[in-house]
Design a protein around this motif. Structure first.
Motif: not given
Length: 238
Positions: A47, A104, A39, A136, A22
């Motif tokens: 994260t 993410t 996130d 992502l 990542l």
């Protein structure tokens, strides 16, 4: 499915590879400075804090577990642009929190119990991204069970039940003590189908990246991992 970021034991090898994958992807995008970031399945906020510390203009962490969100809030960490926001919500029914430039998600989609929930997750994320925004996502690789042994990398598969829209996998993190987990073995094609249906213009894949060798995990170890990785990186553009 991921090992929690504040675990008292060192991260398993696959978790270390996920984090490196990542970070590498974020660096390739030029970082997150000045971006609005989201996130998902944020857990205890590892994260989320990474995004905030990278200079994101706004950082929001979302998780469906109030206890995980409580613990994330207790770990005080403000980014250069201000405090992190945390929201308790199911991704499939997430309110309008954006728009965001980047989302993410680590091991989110493999917890979708059925195809309807999987598609709802992607639609909800797309609705919170600006046009051109990116997703992502770290997702497990399907089709490996039981032929591939991931025990050296910190994950042991115990059973695979072929029921429902995707097989249910029962496994454990090889931490001390071991932690039991369950997740659905969706194929990458299922993720891509859901992303396209949700309105993402592209859905692609990148292989797992591994950290530099060290005394504990040398290059031979990481080469073995790259030959049978637990996960891949899914990248989608809104």
């Amino acid at each position: 499915m991921r090992q929690q970021d504040d675990s008292p034991t060192p991260p398993t090898a696959f978790s270390a590879a996920d984090a490196f994958t990542l970070r590498t992807a974020l660096d390739a995008l030029g970082g997150v400075h000045g971006l609005d970031t989201l996130d998902l399945a944020c857990g205890h906020g590892g994260t989320t804090r990474l995004l905030a510390s990278g200079g994101a203009r706004r950082t929001v962490g979302v998780d469906n577990c109030p206890e995980r969100i409580r613990r994330a809030r207790e770990t005080r960490h403000d980014g250069p642009a201000g405090p992190i926001e945390y929201v308790v919500a199911e991704t499939a029914a997430m309110p309008q929190l954006g728009p965001f430039d980047l989302a993410t998600a680590l091991y989110l989609f493999n917890h979708a119990p059925d195809r309807h929930a999987l598609h709802s997750m992607f639609r909800s994320i797309r609705a919170n991204l600006r046009p051109g925004g990116r997703l992502l996502a770290i997702v497990p690789n399907a089709g490996a069970f039981p032929r591939v042994d991931w025990s050296p990398f910190g994950l042991r598969v115990l059973a695979r039940d072929p029921d429902g829209d995707a097989p249910l996998v029962r496994a454990q993190f090889l931490t001390e003590p071991p932690v039991q987990v369950e997740f659905r073995e969706w194929a990458h094609a299922d993720f891509a189908e859901a992303a396209v249906e949700a309105g993402f213009t592209t859905a692609g894949w990148q292989p797992a990246r591994t950290p530099p060798p060290c005394a504990e995990r040398d290059e031979a170890f990481w080469a073995s991992y790259r030959a049978r990785p637990v996960s891949s990186l899914m990248t989608c553009v809104a």
